[in-house]
Every structure is written in C-alpha cells, then in structure tokens.
Design a protein around this motif. Structure first.
Motif, short mmCIF file in Angstrom:
data_model
loop_
_atom_site.label_atom_id
_atom_site.label_comp_id
_atom_site.label_asym_id
_atom_site.label_seq_id
_atom_site.Cartn_x
_atom_site.Cartn_y
_atom_site.Cartn_z
N LEU A 71 -5.03 0.53 9.19
CA LEU A 71 -3.86 1.62 10.06
C LEU A 71 -4.00 2.96 9.25
N ALA A 72 -3.96 2.81 7.87
CA ALA A 72 -3.73 4.20 7.34
C ALA A 72 -4.96 5.09 7.37
N THR A 73 -6.02 4.34 7.57
CA THR A 73 -7.54 5.16 7.42
C THR A 73 -7.77 5.27 8.69
N THR A 74 -7.34 4.97 9.79
CA THR A 74 -7.97 5.31 10.91
C THR A 74 -6.99 5.67 12.05
N GLY A 75 -5.57 5.56 11.63
CA GLY A 75 -4.69 6.21 12.57
C GLY A 75 -4.44 5.46 13.96
N MET A 76 -4.99 4.10 13.85
CA MET A 76 -4.69 3.31 14.95
C MET A 76 -3.28 3.11 15.48
N ARG A 77 -2.88 2.76 16.36
CA ARG A 77 -1.42 2.42 16.94
C ARG A 77 -1.57 1.10 16.65
N ARG A 78 -0.41 0.54 16.70
CA ARG A 78 -0.09 -0.87 16.32
C ARG A 78 -0.56 -1.88 17.35
N GLN A 79 -0.10 -1.57 18.39
CA GLN A 79 -0.97 -2.32 19.64
C GLN A 79 -2.23 -2.49 19.69
N GLU A 80 -3.07 -1.35 19.28
CA GLU A 80 -4.49 -1.28 19.06
C GLU A 80 -5.18 -2.19 18.06
N LEU A 81 -4.10 -2.45 17.08
CA LEU A 81 -4.49 -3.23 15.80
C LEU A 81 -4.52 -4.74 16.29
N VAL A 82 -3.41 -5.16 16.60
CA VAL A 82 -3.13 -6.50 16.95
C VAL A 82 -4.11 -6.92 18.27
N ASP A 83 -4.55 -5.91 18.97
CA ASP A 83 -5.51 -6.32 20.14
C ASP A 83 -7.00 -6.31 19.79
N LEU A 84 -7.27 -6.15 18.52
CA LEU A 84 -8.70 -6.07 17.89
C LEU A 84 -9.18 -7.60 18.07
N THR A 85 -10.36 -7.58 18.49
CA THR A 85 -11.08 -8.66 18.18
C THR A 85 -12.55 -8.51 17.64
#
Length: 208
Positions: free
Chosen positions: A52-66
């Motif tokens: 999260l800290a090195t990409t700036g992703m949103r939290r929803q984007e992170l938990v949706d990752l496959t």
C-alpha cells in the motif's frame, strides 16, 4: 415553488482540508515494526502495508487482488480501480521478495491464479473492514497514533513523499496515473501540502 430564487447564485468556496499523511520518519517506524513483528501473520502484514505504501493503492484494490494480477517475473502488478479501470504498476524492490516469501506460507490451492492473495486468520478472503482493523492494531504496536491515521493516509503518504522526495523525477501526470485519478485536479491536492510546508517554514523565520 414554481421558480428557484437561488438559481444563478454562486455558492462560497469551502476551505479544502489538506490530506493527512505520515512523515518519512513515521513510515520508517511502521516498516521497522512490520519487519520484527513476532506474530504468525508477520509476512502477510508486512507485504500488505508495504505494498500500500509503495503503490498508493486503495484498500479495496488491495483486498480484491488475485494472483493473476501479479507478475513476479516482470515485477509488475495490475490494479483494477474504480469502474474496473486497470493500471499497471511496477513493484518496488522491497516488495518483490515479500511476495515470494508470502507465497510459501499459502496452501497449494490458494496459489491458483484466480484466487485472492490475502486471507484472514480463518483462511477466508480479507475484506476492507478486516484490513482496517489490522492496520489500527499494528499502528498501536508500532508506537504510532492509531487515532490519527487510517488506510487512506498510506495512499496520501505515498503521493506526498513521492512528490517531496523526487520533485525532479516525478510530475503530476505520472502521479495521476499511479494513483488512478480521473482528473489531474484531484492529484494536484498533493502540491498544496508541499506549499503549506513552505509557508510554515517562511512564517517560522523571524527577523528582528
């Protein structure tokens, strides 16, 4: 009413609150704790929050990752943002080995390309609420004020530090693409933070 007497009246502009973010020292403190956390989920947590800290992703984007969105060979990650819009991001060097270590902790079926990357302690896909709870707990354990920061502030931290530390290499257009903003005006709010710091520096300079 048959007519709107307020039509044509321009509303006053509201003050824009500057987004909160972690300083570089606070981010280092968070990373230091993640690296020495003795608990079972250390590798997962370190990967999640450094990602999260090195990409700036949103939290929803992170938990949706496959797993199909991560290319460890090319060291890239395909993020699906709002409106299912995709953006391809490079993985930071500190994150790449964490992916490899984390993958070794998973069950074989959890490594399938269509499976979620992050799970909770019950081996169910992590959701945004669970991620938020983990982050707050880690902030307290790291000695950082949990009431002051939330997951959105990691995104603000990424954007702010990227501009502050790499002004000659990163422009607003690049940052806009990294964050997945539709409008450059949204991205420009991070320049206000830098200006606010300059203003504080000038105001602190007393000349007698």
């Amino acid at each position: 009413m048959k007519s709107d007497f307020t039509a044509g009246i321009q509303a006053p502009k509201a003050d824009k609150n500057l987004p909160k973010y972690m300083t570089l020292q606070e981010l280092h403190k968070l990373f230091a704790y993640l690296e020495q956390d003795p608990r079972q989920q250390r590798i997962r947590n370190e990967l999640m929050f450094k990602l999260l800290a090195t990409t700036g992703m949103r939290r929803q984007e992170l938990v949706d990752l496959t797993w199909e969105q991560v290319n460890l060979e090319n060291q890239t990650i395909l993020v699906r943002g709002k409106g299912r819009k995709e953006r391809l991001l490079p993985l930071h060097p500190i994150v790449f080995p964490l992916f490899q270590d984390y993958k070794e902790t998973l069950l074989e079926q959890q490594k399938h390309y269509g499976e979620p990357i992050f799970y909770n302690q019950k081996n169910k896909p992590l959701n945004p609420r669970g991620l938020h709870k983990i982050f707050k707990e880690i902030l307290e354990r790291a000695g950082l004020p949990a009431h002051r920061f939330s997951l959105i502030h990691l995104r603000h931290t990424f954007a702010t530090l990227l501009l502050q530390e790499n002004k000659d290499k990163v422009d607003l257009r690049t940052l806009q693409e990294l964050l997945g903003h539709e409008s450059l005006a949204t991205t420009s709010m991070y320049t206000h933070i830098d200006f606010e710091q300059k203003k504080k520096a000038i105001n602190s300079f007393f000349i007698s």
